[in-house]
Design an enzyme around this catalytic site. Structure first.
Site, short mmCIF file in Angstrom:
data_model
loop_
_atom_site.label_atom_id
_atom_site.label_comp_id
_atom_site.label_asym_id
_atom_site.label_seq_id
_atom_site.Cartn_x
_atom_site.Cartn_y
_atom_site.Cartn_z
N GLY A 87 26.65 -16.07 79.80
CA GLY A 87 25.44 -16.45 80.50
C GLY A 87 24.21 -16.18 79.67
O GLY A 87 24.29 -15.80 78.50
N LYS B 153 30.44 -10.12 85.51
CA LYS B 153 29.31 -10.47 84.66
C LYS B 153 28.65 -9.19 84.18
O LYS B 153 28.03 -8.45 84.96
CB LYS B 153 28.31 -11.32 85.44
CG LYS B 153 27.08 -11.74 84.63
CD LYS B 153 26.15 -12.60 85.47
CE LYS B 153 24.91 -13.00 84.69
NZ LYS B 153 24.00 -13.84 85.51
N ASP C 178 17.61 -22.33 87.91
CA ASP C 178 18.40 -22.71 86.73
C ASP C 178 19.63 -23.51 87.15
O ASP C 178 20.76 -23.20 86.78
CB ASP C 178 18.82 -21.46 85.94
CG ASP C 178 19.29 -21.80 84.53
OD1 ASP C 178 18.99 -22.90 84.05
OD2 ASP C 178 19.95 -20.94 83.90
#
Length: 1020
Positions: A717, A736, A841
């Site tokens: 990411g 993540k 985004d």
């Protein structure tokens, strides 16, 4: 001696001069002209995705360029140009006419636009020209007749218009062997001079707008093997002269208005016939009984005519037959009933068999089991068939479509039906079938549509139907079913077209799992004995267009959560025990055409806006306590609250109340100010965890990901890495891990925690927990743990990398479903959260797909919470932080000018994503430069055929076979193109340059739902 040497030197000098002159002459007209023509062609290409012209370099001889073939005798002259199926986008330059030595040019299966250059007429040596499957428009150049040696002319599937030029008569009378201009927009009558083409072997004019009668002169083309004239506006009889075409292999005139009888001796006329297409005309009389003598027949379609009489008994002689379509006629059977089916079992290559919509009588023979595994479709619907479904049908393991609907078939559904593992469509509705629904149907896991309505079925709905995880439509209405609705069935997330159980005796409450059908378009629960309250989870069915819950015993109030179902066109809650007020949010249902709330116990004021302005669109009778509304309803006026009582209160009491209220407000203000100052001294993380999801340690995450092994790395990411892991031994997760050394990473972590803390939606990524700790070295560690999405990201499906090229392509239905999923998620963030949220985004890599291909929006690292008065005004409110970042190509233009993060920014990103999904083009494609964008590309194409700019993989899978029928009608084509145009229009409106010109997500979602309904309504 010296004189001899001088003479030789003179001869060599003269030869050298002559040689240089020849080289100069040859290098220009014989080499440079062809080379320049090819370079002009290259310059006109906007895109060369497969890179075939990457070898077209100045340093390399053009005879070595890919797709270019040169003459051995005439050095440097191009004799053939083959760029077929290279996905080229551009126009054909007039310079193509300089390739005067060319004998063959094939530019088919690209995306070439503009007109066909008249300069093709200069290629007098040209024998073969193929420009098929492009986007070429205008008229067929008349001067193609100058190509005297032309033998093959393929122009099918373009956008050509006008008449077939009379000048082409010269070509037809000479050597033209194949003339194919099918699938265009040509007008006028079929020229009679085509009959002068004694050399013609293939004449294909189908799918145009040609009119009039079939010229009798066509019967003079003695060598003709293929004659296709279908899908035009032809009238009259088939001229008898056509039967002189003894070489004919394939003959098609489907979808016209032709009439008359087909000669019984047709096989004698066409002894070599392999394909005969006569469907959708007005032909009458009997089916020629000589047809079975045409043993070479592979395809036979007589569907949708007015043929009468019996089906030829000896059809089994057609051993090479692949498909036979006799549906939609008036065929009957004699004393031998359906014995012709027994004869057809000899056709071992048969795949598709359709005798539906006739007047056939008798029982389905047991010999049906003798059909081989190659049989894919069996249609006998809408006849007069009796008896029962043979148990032996379980042996047809290759069967994909079984249609026995609208007959008088009785008995029970054979338990062995569960052995048909390849079955996708099962239509048994409109019969007299009794007994229970066999639980074995749950073994048919490929099933897409199951229709058992209007029978005499009884017993429970088997929970095993929940195993059919691809089921899109379930119709069980008008039977004698009882028991409760299994949560395993109503909880199928794949159900997207129809869920119907009306007209049964089902009891109990409506399961909360109804919310899992978030993609469902139509739900019909009417006329049962269902009880309890309307579950609030029904609001998760955001795609609902039709909802009928009438004739039950639902009670309580109409839930407030239903306000999200703004796409409803038909809502019927009548004949229940509902109470409370009519929700005011119904006024916002702009597409609602029919609202029936009659015969309940509703009370209070009737709204006056929206659908409530038109009496024809609402029904509220049988609710005695309602008042107000428009005058035409004739309801009593609502009572106004008596304010005099407040005026009689002593002034002292009023003063006390006001004082206490002020003190409370002052206390709250001080408390808020204290907390705000305290929060400014140190950052705090509001972790989205609760008792169900305890926080996880660094050690546990380390173990789950095998010490964050590179082999478990599944993505990267903007602020960290994403690893695959197994938590607690059985839970697949995506971890993540934030790179806290990267600028903005900690801020991203806070933003994502804040955004995900209180939001819950089926199309948003499910966060399991977070980890805010230190690792084994004492370094600060922060991670977010999500449920693993097993089908990866939308980016991988749209633009697979080299190691994923074998991935299946997303179908049109799948893309539309995913688009609606994403729109649902963004619409929820914008309009249904306590504080509106900007994602910031949105792009394909931030859209993940679970095991059921349901889309979930992820990565809230750039999310911002809007602080304003109401959600309705959220689009005008400023974000909590400016300077929003995003991804090039998807970020709204205003952000590049220093604008703040607003809802319209997400709308822009969604619009670009929608256009990318259906064109297959990234917004960062090399073709988009100098102000030319994906938005402008699609906007410009709106004036032409938008189908041509679709991702090519969609056309073969959806457009050519999307209707599920043997043939595609003009109406199907028009509907398909209209729906595609509507999708593209939404993408263009959402991605408008100015924020004020963009539609909001609520409208975009609603329109997409309507489009999907239109697709499904017509079986697209």
């Amino acid at each position: 001696m010296n004189s001899i040497l001088a003479f030789v030197s003179l001869i060599l000098f003269i030869y050298q001069i002559h040689s240089n002159t020849c080289i100069t002459y040859a290098s220009y007209p014989r080499n440079e002209i062809d080379r320049a023509a090819l370079l002009a062609f290259k310059d006109k290409m906007i895109e060369d995705p497969l890179g075939i012209m990457s070898s077209w370099k100045e340093s390399v001889s053009h005879c070595n360029w890919s797709g270019v073939y040169c003459s051995r005798r005439h050095v440097g002259r191009v004799t053939a140009l083959d760029l077929m199926n290279q996905k080229l986008i551009g126009t054909i330059p007039p310079d193509i006419g300089n390739l005067t030595f060319s004998r063959a040019i094939d530019l088919s299966a690209n995306q070439l636009r503009g007109n066909i250059p008249e300069e093709f007429g200069r290629l007098f040596r040209l024998k073969r020209l193929n420009l098929s499957y492009n986007e070429l428009g205008g008229e067929i150049p008349r001067n193609l007749s100058s190509c005297e040696g032309m033998q093959v002319l393929y122009l099918l599937s373009n956008q050509l218009s006008g008449r077939i030029p009379d000048e082409l008569q010269y070509l037809v009378e000479r050597e033209l062997i194949k003339f194919v201009v099918a699938k265009n927009n040509l007008i006028g009558e079929i020229p009679s001079w085509l009959g002068n083409g004694s050399s013609l072997a293939s004449l294909q004019l189908q799918e145009n707008n040609l009119r009039g009668r079939i010229p009798a002169e066509l019967g003079s083309i003695s060598r003709l093997e293929i004659l296709h004239l279908g899908l035009n506006n032809l009238i009259g009889h088939i001229p008898s002269s056509i039967y002189n075409l003894t070489s004919l292999i394939s003959f098609g005139v489907s979808l016209n208005s032709l009439h008359g009888e087909i000669p019984l001796e047709i096989v004698n006329y066409f002894p070599h016939l392999q394909f005969l297409f006569l469907s959708k005309n007005r032909f009458s009389g009997q089916v020629p009984h000589s047809l079975p003598n045409a043993t070479g027949l592979k395809g036979l379609s007589l569907a949708s005519n007015s043929f009468t009489g019996s089906v030829p008994a000896n059809l089994g002689n057609l051993m090479n037959l692949r498909y036979i379509f006799f549906g939609g006629n008036q065929l009957q059977t004699g004393l031998d009933g359906l014995s012709f089916l027994t004869a057809l079992t000899n056709c071992t290559k048969l795949k598709y068999l359709d005798f539906g919509y006739n007047k056939l009588r008798g029982e389905i023979p047991v010999s049906i089991a003798n059909f081989t595994n190659t049989l894919h479709m069996l249609y006998l619907g809408s006849n007069l068939i009796t008896g029962s479904i043979p148990r032996e049908i379980e042996k047809l393991s290759g069967l994909q479509i079984l249609g026995l609907y609208d007959n008088s078939i009785g008995g029970e559904i054979p338990h062995g039906i569960g052995k048909l593992q390849n079955l996708t469509y099962l239509y048994l509705y409109g019969n007299k079938i009794s007994g229970a629904i066999p639980s074995s149907i749950g073994n048919v896991t490929q099933l897409l549509r199951l229709s058992l309505g209007y029978n005499q079925l009884e017993g429970d709905i088997p929970p095993s139907l929940g195993w059919c995880r691809q089921l899109q439509s379930l119709r069980l209405s008008n039977n004698n079913l009882n028991g409760t609705i299994p949560k395993e069935v109503i909880g199928l997330s794949s159900l997207s077209l129809h869920f119907g159980v009306a007209g049964n005796s089902l009891t109990g409450p409506l399961p909360l799992e109804v919310g899992n059908m978030s993609q469902i378009v139509e739900v019909n629960l009417s006329d049962n004995r269902l009880t309890g309250e309307i579950p609030s989870t029904l609001s998760q069915c955001l795609m609902l267009v039709t909802l009928d819950m009438s004739g039950n015993s639902f009670e309580g109030s109409i839930p407030l959560s239903l306000r999200t179902s703004i796409g409803l066109e038909y809502l019927n809650l009548s004949r229940n025990k509902l109470s409370g007020k009519i929700p005011i949010y119904f006024e916002n249902f702009t597409v609602l055409d029919a609202l029936d709330l009659s015969f309940n116990s509703l009370e209070g004021e009737v709204p006056q806006e929206g659908s409530f302005r038109d009496m024809k669109r609402i029904s509220i009778m049988g609710n005695k306590e309602l008042c107000g509304g428009i005058k035409e309803l004739g309801l009593p006026a609502c009572k106004v609250r008596d304010m005099k009582k407040w005026r009689k209160l002593p002034k002292l009491k009023i003063s006390i109340v006001v004082t206490i209220s002020c003190l409370i407000m002052l206390t709250c203000f001080i408390a808020i100010l204290y907390r705000r100052r305290k929060s400014m001294t140190r950052p705090s993380v509001a972790l989205p965890t609760d008792e169900r999801f305890p926080r996880v340690s660094y050690a546990k995450l380390c173990q789950a990901t095998n010490k964050f092994s590179p082999s478990n790395l599944i993505g990267q990411g903007s602020h960290g890495l994403v690893y695959r892991g197994i938590l607690d031994g059985n839970q697949l997760v995506a971890v993540k891990v934030l790179n806290l050394n990267q600028k903005g990473a900690f801020k991203s972590f806070l933003a994502e925690c804040e955004a995900l803390r209180n939001i819950r939606h089926r199309n948003l990524i499910n966060i399991i927990t977070v980890c805010s700790s230190i690792d084994f070295t004492g370094t600060e560690f922060k991670a977010l743990v999500y449920k693993l999405m097993q089908n990866g990201s939308l980016e991988q499906w749209l633009h697979p990398t080299e190691n994923l090229l074998d991935m299946p392509k997303l179908s049109l239905n799948q893309r539309l479903d995913i688009a609606i999923d994403v729109a649902s998620a963004i619409e929820y963030l914008h309009h249904h959260c306590q504080t509106s949220i900007v994602h910031g985004d949105l792009k394909p890599s931030n859209v993940l797909l679970d095991h059921d291909m349901v889309a979930r929006v992820c990565d809230f690292g750039l999310a911002r919470l809007l602080h304003g008065s109401t959600n309705q005004d959220a689009s005008k409110c400023q974000a909590s932080s400016s300077g929003l970042k995003g991804t090039i190509g998807y970020v709204a233009p205003e952000y590049g000018l220093g604008g703040t993060s607003l809802l319209q920014g997400d709308v822009y990103s969604f619009g670009i994503l929608l256009l990318e999904m259906f064109t297959g083009l990234k917004p960062t494609n090399v073709m988009f430069k100098d102000g030319w964008t994906l938005h402008e590309f699609v906007k410009t194409a709106q004036h032409e055929s938008l189908v041509k700019i679709l991702d090519p993989s969609l056309l073969s899978a959806e457009y050519l076979a999307g209707t599920g029928h043997s043939q595609i009608s003009n109406a199907d084509t028009v509907r398909f193109e209209k729906n595609i145009a509507d999708i593209m229009r939404i993408g263009v409106l959402c991605s408008a340059k100015l924020p004020i010109e963009r539609m909001d997500m609520m409208n975009a979602l609603c329109k997409l739902c309507v489009i999907r309904k239109n697709f499904f309504k017509h079986g697209m």
